[in-house]
Scaffold this active site. Structure first.
Site, PDB file in Angstrom:
ATOM      1  N   LYS A  85     -14.999  45.150  17.345  1.00 52.59           N
ATOM      2  CA  LYS A  85     -14.318  45.125  15.974  1.00 52.59           C
ATOM      3  C   LYS A  85     -14.148  43.969  15.491  1.00 52.59           C
ATOM      4  CE  LYS A  85     -14.017  49.688  15.346  1.00 52.59           C
ATOM      5  NZ  LYS A  85     -14.931  50.521  14.368  1.00 52.59           N
ATOM      6  N   GLU A 107      -8.401  50.544   7.536  1.00 53.27           N
ATOM      7  CA  GLU A 107      -7.817  51.928   8.042  1.00 53.27           C
ATOM      8  C   GLU A 107      -8.104  51.792   9.413  1.00 53.27           C
ATOM      9  OE1 GLU A 107     -10.803  51.174   6.830  1.00 53.27           O
ATOM     10  OE2 GLU A 107     -11.853  51.548   8.591  1.00 53.27           O
ATOM     11  N   SER A 401     -18.308  49.132  24.046  1.00 52.44           N
ATOM     12  CA  SER A 401     -17.786  48.528  22.824  1.00 52.44           C
ATOM     13  C   SER A 401     -16.284  48.216  23.194  1.00 52.44           C
ATOM     14  CB  SER A 401     -17.988  49.623  21.671  1.00 52.44           C
ATOM     15  OG  SER A 401     -17.517  50.845  22.151  1.00 52.44           O
TER      16      SER A 401
END
Lengths: 419, 289
Positions: A85, A107, A401
């Protein structure tokens, strides 16, 4: 180069008129930044010195042995804040700064995007508010604490299923109300244009690095890429650089309790519709009401999916499998024991896919009776959501990830039962 | 169908236009908004009759949607309650059809309800129910003119929703916001086939202390681009605010305050009394100036 707003028929900007000028402003600001060497240099510096890029491409030998294929893990879990991210967030936060915005909202589902945004806002001295469903606040408590320590305001959202979908509704409402000075940092390749293209571009560093690493080490391209898909940013981040190369791309959705029960697999079981500003596959009832998704992993607990994935599916360039909660938990435990790597429950879905082992398509003629596969008209072997596509000895790259620290408590309870 | 974009907008919504031209003894048309089927279908019928008796010139009905991103807490709650009670677009069409002889109707729907129903089918059913215009808050002009295709929906929306709506004789109401640029307002003006829905505040629906200070400027800029009636909504909750807006615009939309009054009232009679009272007081304030 323009910033794409549609992928085939998918995408678009289905948002209130109030936001259209802000999306226009963002599109042009991003287009300029993308072509600006100074912005790119600053982003590259932060990605290297602050976030920890490049991430290793790791040959997971014991996992490979178990899977019957050569499995390489792209270690996005080693990045600062614990997931891919941060790649996107650093790009968007620099853009917010450049646009003169003083407040950033986001969010979050699993909390990984929220933590990344809170981190970048601390670094760049921006005010930060993160919307998070109350169900996710409960199951990802550690990340709530992290965001608050970083100076962000965490706003619990108690509507609908109290998860990522509802957090995104509330973030959009905040943006509609404060659009003048607020930058909305969307965490996935979802939302109205330009977000799907912008977030993909910012994550594309994953695949670009991977190509160089796999060529250097093995002198060849991999046979298949595998990544979990909620909104789908880590998957597109890995896939994008390979899009014109002869490499299979496989996204793994959350099959939750099973595709006939509650799940988070709109590409497998949904149909096109509009949610959160874009037209894409969506879990919805006959009247178009958005259905609640379910997944053991908060980051995949989302009824929609990025519009580019919808197009990759329709065009056949990528295929999508789905993995149940049970399989993901087993993969979480397996990777931990085999490799000493505790994966995020999201990433465990991609691991579960390779743990299914090679399909025997190469060895045996396609048969409709083989579980998870069926022959299609063109003779091409399609596979069902519960199958795989790789052959024994293929080189398969899995995007790891995120790391599983945030999930340890939840996973321990689910694996061992309540204490 | 593609020629529609270049020819002048066809006159649609004759009854709506008349309602704006000659509001009943008021300076502007009064347009109460209710979520269709909330708090229940029978009360919804009674409420519509009450609103008309109390002086409503147009009634706007909302089709409840699971994820209403343009709405604040009051409308959200009413939509979720209506959905739990089993309300569908069909319920809302039936409500309009039952009262169509008494008042012109505008329907508010989010775009996914329409796509799931099938664009052409939705517009035809709306027209049949006496609905003259549709407000779609998550369908900005650019997307309204675009063809939406994809597995299962292409046949329903080919040619763009604008073309499909006008083919069915239904007006798509363009929206203008304080953030709209002059270039956007020119597009809005050109697309107006009944009226323009002006968003009073930069935000979602729901009561505000003050009607946005950006409103007069927005209306003034918009007038340069269209002669269509301008109705204002979002944040108008009191008779005083309604009177203020009536001095600036052609229509006043009251939604959240009305739904809140209905939700707080005890029983069906109480809901009708509260709704009738608010609309009568707003009407009187609009008439008095």
């Amino acid at each position: 180069m323009t910033v794409e707003s549609r992928f085939g028929p998918y995408g678009g900007r289905y948002v209130p008129e109030t936001l259209i000028p802000a999306l226009d402003e963002l599109t042009s600001a991003y287009g300029e930044a993308r072509d600006d060497a100074a912005y790119q240099a600053e982003l590259a510096r932060l990605l290297a010195e602050y976030a920890g890029r490049p991430t290793p491409l790791y040959h997971a030998a014991r996992l490979s042995e178990r899977c019957g294929a050569t499995v390489l893990l792209k270690r996005e879990d080693l990045l600062h804040t614990g997931a891919h991210k941060i790649n996107n967030v650093l790009g968007q936060a620099l853009l917010a700064k450049r646009m003169g915005k003083t407040r950033v909202i986001a969010e979050t589902g699993a909390g990984q995007h929220g933590v990344a945004v809170a981190t970048a806002c601390a670094l760049l001295d921006l005010e930060c508010a993160v919307y998070m469903g109350t169900e996710d606040v409960r199951r990802q408590e550690l990340n709530v604490v992290r965001m608050r320590l970083l100076g962000a305001t965490v706003v619990p959202v108690e509507s609908g299923s109290c998860t990522l979908k509802d957090a995104m509704n509330e973030a959009l409402r905040d943006w509609v109300s404060n659009v003048g000075h607020t930058f909305y940092a969307i965490g996935s390749v979802a939302g109205p244009a330009p977000y799907p293209a912008m977030v993909r571009d910012l994550q594309a560093v994953i695949g670009a690095e991977t190509i160089a690493q796999v060529r250097e080490r093995y002198g060849r391209l991999p046979d298949e890429l595998v990544a979990c898909v909620g909104g789908g940013s880590n998957a597109l981040g890995l896939f994008h650089a390979f899009r014109h190369l002869p490499v299979r791309m496989t996204g793994v959705e959350a099959a939750g309790e099973g595709l006939d029960g509650r799940h988070g697999a709109p590409l497998a079981k949904g149909r096109p519709g509009v949610l959160h500003g874009s037209f894409s596959y969506l879990l919805q009832d006959a009247w178009g009401q958005v259905m609640e998704a379910h997944s053991v992993s908060a980051g995949l607990d989302y009824p929609g999916v990025g519009p580019e994935h919808a197009w990759l599916k329709d065009s056949g360039r990528a295929e999508y499998a789905a993995v149940t909660d049970e399989e993901a938990l087993a993969a979480f435990a397996a990777l931990t024991r085999l490799e000493g790597i505790i994966p995020a429950l999201e990433s465990a879905h991609a691991i579960a896919y390779v743990l299914r082992g090679p399909c025997d398509a190469a060895a045996a003629p396609p048969s409709p009776t083989v579980a998870g596969r069926h022959a299609t008209d063109g003779g091409r072997v399609a596979f069902g959501p519960d199958g795989t596509r790789f052959a024994a000895d293929d080189v398969v790259i899995v995007n790891l990830s995120g790391r599983g620290d945030k999930d340890v408590h939840e996973a321990a309870q689910l694996l061992e039962g309540p204490a | 169908m593609s020629g529609d974009a270049r020819t002048p907008a066809a006159p649609l919504a004759p009854r709506l236009r008349r309602a704006f031209e000659r509001p009943r003894a008021k300076r502007a048309a009064l347009i109460p908004y209710l979520t269709g089927g909330h708090p229940d279908v029978e009360t919804s019928h009674r409420l519509i009759a009450t609103l008309v008796d109390a002086g409503a010139d147009v009634v706007e009905l909302g089709v409840p949607f699971s994820d209403p991103i343009a709405d604040g807490p009051v409308v959200q709650r009413s939509a979720h309650e209506a959905l739990r009670a089993g309300v569908t677009p069909e319920t809302v069409f039936e409500l309009a059809a039952a009262h169509r002889d008494r008042v012109p109707f505008v329907l508010l729907t989010y775009v996914n309800s329409l796509l799931a129903y099938g664009g052409a089918r939705f517009f035809a059913r709306a027209a049949e129910a006496g609905v003259e215009a549709l407000v779609i808050p998550d369908l900005p002009l650019d997307e309204a003119a675009a063809t939406v295709t994809g597995a299962g929906v292409e046949a329903e929306t080919a040619g763009g929703l604008v073309a499909l709506a006008s083919a069915a004789g239904v007006s798509l109401v363009p929206m203008a916001a304080p953030t709209s640029t002059d270039a956007r307002l020119a597009m809005v003006g050109a697309a107006a086939t009944s009226f323009v829905y002006c968003v009073a505040v930069t935000g979602v629906t729901g009561p505000r202390q003050e009607v946005g200070e950006a409103l007069p400027g927005l209306l003034e800029r918009l007038r340069r681009h269209t002669a269509a009636p301008l109705a204002v909504g979002f944040g108008i909750s009191t008779p005083r605010q309604a009177a203020h807006v009536a001095g600036l615009a052609d229509g006043v939309i009251i939604g959240s305050a009305l739904i809140d009054a209905v939700a707080r009232a005890a029983g069906r009679e109480g809901a009708c009394a509260a709704a009738g009272d608010l609309v009568r007081r707003a009407g009187a304030a609009i008439a008095a100036g």
